[in-house]
Design a protein around this motif. Structure first.
Motif, PDB file in Angstrom:
ATOM      1  N   GLY B  49       0.773  -1.240   0.000  1.00 54.49           N
ATOM      2  CA  GLY B  49       0.000   0.000   0.000  1.00 54.49           C
ATOM      3  C   GLY B  49       0.797   1.279   0.000  1.00 54.49           C
ATOM      4  N   VAL B  50       2.094   1.217  -0.358  1.00 54.92           N
ATOM      5  CA  VAL B  50       2.866   2.449  -0.473  1.00 54.92           C
ATOM      6  C   VAL B  50       2.502   3.107  -1.803  1.00 54.92           C
ATOM      7  CG1 VAL B  50       5.186   3.431  -0.562  1.00 54.92           C
ATOM      8  CG2 VAL B  50       4.739   1.407   0.821  1.00 54.92           C
ATOM      9  N   ASP B  51       2.312   4.416  -1.790  1.00 51.16           N
ATOM     10  CA  ASP B  51       2.009   5.113  -3.036  1.00 51.16           C
ATOM     11  C   ASP B  51       3.281   5.279  -3.855  1.00 51.16           C
ATOM     12  OD1 ASP B  51      -0.608   5.429  -3.385  1.00 51.16           O
ATOM     13  OD2 ASP B  51      -0.765   7.331  -2.292  1.00 51.16           O
ATOM     14  N   LEU B  52       3.355   4.582  -4.975  1.00 47.28           N
ATOM     15  CA  LEU B  52       4.542   4.709  -5.818  1.00 47.28           C
ATOM     16  C   LEU B  52       4.404   5.966  -6.658  1.00 47.28           C
ATOM     17  CD1 LEU B  52       4.770   1.020  -6.994  1.00 47.28           C
ATOM     18  CD2 LEU B  52       6.267   2.171  -5.394  1.00 47.28           C
ATOM     19  N   PRO B  53       5.518   6.616  -6.955  1.00 47.98           N
ATOM     20  CA  PRO B  53       5.421   7.792  -7.835  1.00 47.98           C
ATOM     21  C   PRO B  53       4.945   7.362  -9.218  1.00 47.98           C
ATOM     22  CG  PRO B  53       7.708   7.146  -7.503  1.00 47.98           C
ATOM     23  CD  PRO B  53       6.885   6.321  -6.560  1.00 47.98           C
ATOM     24  N   ASN B  54       4.017   8.128  -9.746  1.00 46.36           N
ATOM     25  CA  ASN B  54       3.445   7.763 -11.039  1.00 46.36           C
ATOM     26  C   ASN B  54       4.175   8.508 -12.147  1.00 46.36           C
ATOM     27  OD1 ASN B  54       1.891   7.412 -13.268  1.00 46.36           O
ATOM     28  ND2 ASN B  54      -0.060   7.790 -12.252  1.00 46.36           N
TER      29      ASN B  54
ATOM     30  N   GLY C  98       4.877   0.287 -23.864  1.00 41.72           N
ATOM     31  CA  GLY C  98       4.431  -1.082 -23.626  1.00 41.72           C
ATOM     32  C   GLY C  98       3.477  -1.152 -22.454  1.00 41.72           C
ATOM     33  N   SER C  99       3.791  -0.430 -21.389  1.00 37.29           N
ATOM     34  CA  SER C  99       2.910  -0.475 -20.227  1.00 37.29           C
ATOM     35  C   SER C  99       1.568   0.169 -20.551  1.00 37.29           C
ATOM     36  CB  SER C  99       3.567   0.204 -19.031  1.00 37.29           C
ATOM     37  OG  SER C  99       3.459   1.593 -19.134  1.00 37.29           O
ATOM     38  N   LEU C 100       1.587   1.191 -21.419  1.00 39.63           N
ATOM     39  CA  LEU C 100       0.317   1.820 -21.807  1.00 39.63           C
ATOM     40  C   LEU C 100      -0.540   0.844 -22.618  1.00 39.63           C
ATOM     41  CD1 LEU C 100       1.341   5.433 -22.893  1.00 39.63           C
ATOM     42  CD2 LEU C 100       0.317   4.706 -20.767  1.00 39.63           C
ATOM     43  N   VAL C 101       0.112   0.134 -23.553  1.00 46.24           N
ATOM     44  CA  VAL C 101      -0.620  -0.838 -24.360  1.00 46.24           C
ATOM     45  C   VAL C 101      -1.224  -1.916 -23.466  1.00 46.24           C
ATOM     46  CG1 VAL C 101      -0.371  -2.628 -26.109  1.00 46.24           C
ATOM     47  CG2 VAL C 101       0.749  -0.444 -26.418  1.00 46.24           C
ATOM     48  N   PRO C 308      12.322  -9.914 -15.200  1.00 49.98           N
ATOM     49  CA  PRO C 308      12.252  -8.704 -14.368  1.00 49.98           C
ATOM     50  C   PRO C 308      11.591  -7.521 -15.070  1.00 49.98           C
ATOM     51  CG  PRO C 308      14.450  -9.654 -14.308  1.00 49.98           C
ATOM     52  CD  PRO C 308      13.701 -10.398 -15.349  1.00 49.98           C
ATOM     53  N   VAL C 309      11.988  -7.299 -16.324  1.00 49.16           N
ATOM     54  CA  VAL C 309      11.392  -6.160 -17.043  1.00 49.16           C
ATOM     55  C   VAL C 309       9.897  -6.384 -17.239  1.00 49.16           C
ATOM     56  CG1 VAL C 309      11.396  -4.888 -19.209  1.00 49.16           C
ATOM     57  CG2 VAL C 309      13.542  -5.519 -18.168  1.00 49.16           C
ATOM     58  N   GLY C 310       9.538  -7.649 -17.499  1.00 46.73           N
ATOM     59  CA  GLY C 310       8.116  -7.961 -17.660  1.00 46.73           C
ATOM     60  C   GLY C 310       7.333  -7.632 -16.406  1.00 46.73           C
ATOM     61  N   SER C 311       7.870  -8.029 -15.248  1.00 42.19           N
ATOM     62  CA  SER C 311       7.101  -7.737 -14.025  1.00 42.19           C
ATOM     63  C   SER C 311       7.050  -6.250 -13.759  1.00 42.19           C
ATOM     64  CB  SER C 311       7.643  -8.501 -12.820  1.00 42.19           C
ATOM     65  OG  SER C 311       8.989  -8.786 -12.958  1.00 42.19           O
ATOM     66  N   MET C 312       8.117  -5.538 -14.144  1.00 44.17           N
ATOM     67  CA  MET C 312       8.061  -4.086 -13.942  1.00 44.17           C
ATOM     68  C   MET C 312       7.052  -3.450 -14.897  1.00 44.17           C
ATOM     69  SD  MET C 312      11.706  -2.555 -12.899  1.00 44.17           S
ATOM     70  CE  MET C 312      12.949  -3.613 -13.580  1.00 44.17           C
ATOM     71  N   MET C 313       6.945  -4.018 -16.098  1.00 42.53           N
ATOM     72  CA  MET C 313       5.978  -3.459 -17.043  1.00 42.53           C
ATOM     73  C   MET C 313       4.551  -3.637 -16.522  1.00 42.53           C
ATOM     74  SD  MET C 313       5.854  -4.080 -21.125  1.00 42.53           S
ATOM     75  CE  MET C 313       7.248  -3.261 -21.823  1.00 42.53           C
ATOM     76  N   ILE C 314       4.289  -4.816 -15.952  1.00 43.16           N
ATOM     77  CA  ILE C 314       2.962  -5.034 -15.358  1.00 43.16           C
ATOM     78  C   ILE C 314       2.710  -4.008 -14.265  1.00 43.16           C
ATOM     79  CG2 ILE C 314       1.558  -6.618 -14.005  1.00 43.16           C
ATOM     80  CD1 ILE C 314       2.992  -8.908 -15.380  1.00 43.16           C
ATOM     81  N   LEU C 315       3.735  -3.833 -13.416  1.00 46.89           N
ATOM     82  CA  LEU C 315       3.597  -2.903 -12.299  1.00 46.89           C
ATOM     83  C   LEU C 315       3.315  -1.494 -12.806  1.00 46.89           C
ATOM     84  CD1 LEU C 315       3.885  -2.869  -9.221  1.00 46.89           C
ATOM     85  CD2 LEU C 315       6.203  -2.062  -9.569  1.00 46.89           C
ATOM     86  N   LEU C 316       4.088  -1.080 -13.819  1.00 50.88           N
ATOM     87  CA  LEU C 316       3.899   0.275 -14.348  1.00 50.88           C
ATOM     88  C   LEU C 316       2.510   0.412 -14.959  1.00 50.88           C
ATOM     89  CD1 LEU C 316       5.058   3.026 -14.862  1.00 50.88           C
ATOM     90  CD2 LEU C 316       6.048   2.198 -16.974  1.00 50.88           C
ATOM     91  N   SER C 317       2.046  -0.654 -15.629  1.00 54.62           N
ATOM     92  CA  SER C 317       0.720  -0.550 -16.242  1.00 54.62           C
ATOM     93  C   SER C 317      -0.350  -0.392 -15.164  1.00 54.62           C
ATOM     94  CB  SER C 317       0.434  -1.765 -17.115  1.00 54.62           C
ATOM     95  OG  SER C 317      -0.090  -2.810 -16.344  1.00 54.62           O
ATOM     96  N   LEU C 318      -0.085  -0.937 -13.975  1.00 56.19           N
ATOM     97  CA  LEU C 318      -1.078  -0.805 -12.913  1.00 56.19           C
ATOM     98  C   LEU C 318      -1.086   0.589 -12.297  1.00 56.19           C
ATOM     99  CD1 LEU C 318      -0.691  -4.183 -11.017  1.00 56.19           C
ATOM    100  CD2 LEU C 318      -2.411  -3.536 -12.675  1.00 56.19           C
TER     101      LEU C 318
END
Lengths: 388, 72, 367
Positions: B49-54, C98-101, C308-318
């Motif tokens: 639940g930490v707010d990550l920078p967007n 990619g994260s936007l898509v 790793p990049v894949g999981s970061m992309m998912i995270l960024l998309s969220l």
């Protein structure tokens, strides 16, 4: 080998745990809505939305398809629910129906007169916004309460809402009402000037049972029910829109005044707006082709001159219908024909100054109606059933 | 949820790391460990639940600054 | 040399199909230039012409450095440090796009299945794309012709079945807006989706026949653009003014298809096209990100970066957007400006510097 075995275990574990859908809905957990009626309930200043849903009972349908059980048990369940908003009312169904409403098979939306007079934009937003609803659903207005319409019998269908939907489609055969689908209606609602018309449905008594009947149309102004068109005016509207598919034109014969009927085979229309010295005029050109269907007057039409007399009379009847619709539209200052849109499309620049006052301009514009009606065929006989 | 996350990342590590160790690709292993660790930290922060920078907010800010500089 | 990282080679046909599908991906879901209303198709056509010019520039740049990806020649054009920074920015662009898509396609699923958490779709989509990226460019490009075939078959059926619902008056009045606005809308259409092919700069080196690079790229852009424009023309004709209101107009237009109550509910077919094209776009972006990063970090293989990049992309998309409104605002107002340096500025400067200083492959190998 060992690696494969571990992989297999992982795959199995994932598959077994994540099979199926998150949002899965089985047939026994959904209530398939066939028709929805919308009414408002007012108590003082407080306004509540009352929805009536006609829900299909799949089990009953399959059981009674062979033997009719005297009509004692219905194939549909009709329930009422109220709420502060449309969606609230939809969700409140779960309090009494044990299953969640399922909209993709919804056939009709009937709006009660009172609700329609208050404005349909807020009522329809849910049906456009929600992903389960389809744009092809029929939209109707009824005099009185929509709930009563959904409780009545409609046509031959076992599911009344399906019957109403088929009445709308069959309504094209008489062309005396304006069938309207939700997406087309919403499209017109987005126009600042057009006053869309929809079918009007009402209760009648048949075989001592309540049944429904389409009768004329209702039109909206600025999203609010503004008035009703009778059957003649409805057909007048359809002529201008070029939506007449079929129907009968009754013409009186020149010698006796008795009637003969002409069946409409096809009709097209063209709306051409003109702008001259700042004043708008609209040319409506309607082309129609008909066949002689029957005659009750013994009129011999074998000569071209005699036929052309009938053709002329046919044009006059059409013109009268169109003029009736125009008169009504002018009286109510409601642009039911969408002439405003036509002007906008042809004169987008000049339109900007007219748009605001269109309601005042519209009743004053000159509308020229030109009809070209033809009779192509006279049926299997050429002469009347009379001795020569 | 946290358990699921840990399991997923352990799974990923087990999938990739042994091959890298066998080939003695230490540089790749280091990059892999670093990026995976970063991904895990960020995911964990989101889960608890930490707010990550967007980054989109930052981009929006930059674009607005840029547009304000322009004389339109 | 990039050949260490990727040994696969693709044919011109595969490149054409991949570019076409890449352009269709998500742009058919969320059509560009929506504010142009009934003239949307004109704005997109103008955008496509701009896009063709952009892509010609990308190919000219690629031809200057045959067999090299931008990460390699950025160092020469901009110097060691600035070059690295620019490479990192370009990789960020591909990663972020990619994260936007991923977000857009998952958001589409969630709008149909609102109770499913978005991460379920994002993870599934990403897993497939990660698998594609691990298998290399050949595998990704091999999907191109097949997906393109499916797209155009769907298009053919959708349009021919929806033809009867088209109202010609919905297209009028034509170009009812100021020239300024029209230009803005067409530039928006050029930046999304046509110039997003800038990331193909990292795929061009793997094309077998370099002399066909220009024609096959432009053909791909044209095919993708034609698909998009036809869909938009159909959408406007069928939906009219509600086209504006719907989030996914293509989906809604296909929903209205009804032939005698039998051929109906075809939206599943177009949803298939959405998924397939988004898969292609996401895999290409993802592949480019990991390949470029691996090169930037001087790795011997890009495979360790995939997960790793894949999981970061998912995270960024969220975390990209808190809600749909932010998404729409970003796509309409921010993205055209944000993408400008990546799509136009950096490639143009690279090309000009390379031309004027006669930099080319020889310089690269002598270093």
């Amino acid at each position: 080998m060992k690696k494969n075995l571990i992989l297999l275990c992982i795959i199995l574990a994932v598959l077994l745990n994540s099979s199926g859908c998150w949002n899965q809905r089985e047939l026994n957990t959904i209530a398939i809505a066939a028709g929805i009626g919308i009414d408002v309930e007012k108590s003082g200043t407080h306004k509540k939305i009352k929805l009536t849903a006609q829900i299909v009972r799949p089990a009953r349908l399959s059981a009674s398809s062979g033997e009719q059980k005297g009509g004692s048990s219905s194939q549909v369940l009709v329930l009422d629910s109220t709420g502060d908003t449309v969606f609230d009312a939809v969700r409140n169904f779960t309090m009494l129906s044990s299953r969640k409403l399922f909209f993709p098979h919804n056939q009709v939306i009937v709006i009660g007169e009172e609700a329609a007079r208050d404005g349909v934009r807020p009522l329809l937003d849910f049906f456009v916004r929600d992903h389960e609803n389809r744009g092809r659903v029929w939209l109707l207005v009824c005099r009185g309460k929509a709930g009563d319409i959904l409780r009545a019998k409609a046509g031959q269908e076992e599911i009344p809402a399906l019957g109403i939907a088929q009445l709308e489609e069959a309504g094209a055969a008489a062309s005396r009402t304006r069938p309207m689908r939700l997406h087309e209606f919403v499209n017109n609602l987005l126009s600042k000037t057009t006053s869309p018309a929809v079918s009007n449905i009402e209760l009648v008594k048949q075989e001592d049972k309540k049944a429904v009947k389409l009768s004329g149309s209702a039109f909206f102004k600025d999203g609010k029910l503004a008035g009703f068109l009778d059957e003649t005016e409805s057909r007048g509207l359809l002529w201008v829109e070029g939506k007449v598919k079929s129907g009968i034109i009754a013409v009186s014969s020149p010698d006796s005044g008795e009637k003969l009927s002409l069946e409409i085979i096809r009709a097209t229309s063209k709306v051409i707006p003109h702008l001259k010295d700042g004043s708008v005029s609209v040319d409506v050109v309607i082309k129609e082709e008909g066949n002689l269907g029957d005659e009750m007057c013994g009129y011999d039409i074998t000569s071209p001159v005699k036929l052309s007399i009938i053709e002329k009379r046919q044009s006059e009847v059409i013109k009268k219908e169109v003029e009736a619709a125009i008169k009504k539209a002018r009286e109510c200052k409601a642009d039911i024909f969408g002439f405003g849109e036509a002007v906008q499309k042809k004169y987008p620049v000049e339109w900007k100054s007219m748009e605001r006052d269109w309601q005042e301009i519209f009743p004053e514009i000159e509308i020229k109606v030109a009809i070209q009606a033809k009779i192509r065929r006279v049926g299997m006989t050429v002469k009347p059933l009379e001795p020569e | 949820m946290i358990l699921l996350l840990v399991l997923a990342f352990i799974g990923m590590a087990l999938f990739e790391a042994p091959g890298l160790v066998r080939r003695r690709w230490w540089r790749e292993l280091a990059v892999f460990a670093a990026t995976l660790g970063l991904a895990f930290m960020l995911s964990l922060m989101r889960v608890i639940g930490v707010d990550l920078p967007n980054p989109n907010k930052i981009i929006t800010l930059l674009v607005h600054m840029f547009l304000n500089v322009l004389p339109t | 040399m990039v050949t260490v990282l990727e040994k696969g080679r693709i044919s011109s046909l595969h490149l054409t199909a991949t570019i076409a599908v890449f352009i269709i991906g998500t742009s058919v879901l969320l059509p560009p230039a929506r504010d142009a209303k009934q003239s949307e198709w004109l704005a997109v056509s103008a955008g496509m012409i701009m896009g063709l010019l952009y892509n010609a520039m990308y190919v000219m740049l690629a031809v200057q450095f045959p067999g090299r990806i931008p990460i390699e020649y950025n160092d020469i054009i901009f110097g060691r440090y600035l070059g690295k920074a620019i490479s990192a920015l370009q990789l960020w662009f591909a990663f972020h796009l990619g994260s936007l898509v991923l977000r857009n396609i998952s958001e589409f699923f969630v709008s149909i299945m609102p109770e499913t958490p978005i991460i379920a779709f994002a993870v599934l989509m990403m897993l497939v794309c990660a698998s594609a990226a691990r298998n290399g460019i050949e595998t990704i490009a091999d999907c191109g012709p097949l997906i393109m075939l499916i797209c155009f078959l769907t298009l053919f059926f959708d349009i021919s079945l929806g033809m009867k619902d088209i109202k010609v008056s919905n297209y009028l009045p034509l170009l009812n807006m100021s020239l300024n606005k029209f230009f803005r809308e067409s530039y928006g259409a050029a930046s999304f989706p046509f110039a997003e092919t800038v990331i193909f700069l990292m795929i061009f080196p793997f094309v077998k026949k370099r002399e066909e690079l220009m024609t096959s790229t432009l053909k791909g852009v044209f095919l993708g653009g034609a698909f998009l424009i036809l869909e938009i023309i159909r959408n406007i004709g069928v939906l009219g003014q509600i086209e504006d209101i719907y989030t996914y107009p293509t989906f809604e237009a296909v929903r209205l298809i009804d032939v005698a109550n039998i051929v109906t509910r075809l939206e599943i077919a177009i949803s298939g096209v959405f998924i397939l094209t988004a898969f292609m776009k996401l895999s290409a972006l993802f592949y480019v990100t990991v390949l470029g990063s691996a090169h930037l970090l001087k790795m011997r293989s890009y495979l360790p970066l995939v997960l790793p990049v894949g999981s970061m992309m998912i995270l960024l998309s969220l975390i990209n957007f808190d809600n749909v409104v932010e998404n729409i605002e970003f796509a309409a107002r921010i993205y055209p400006v944000y993408s400008f340096p990546f799509e136009l500025l950096i490639p143009m400067i690279s090309l000009l510097v390379a031309k004027f200083r006669r930099l080319s492959i020889n310089k690269l190998s002598s270093e």
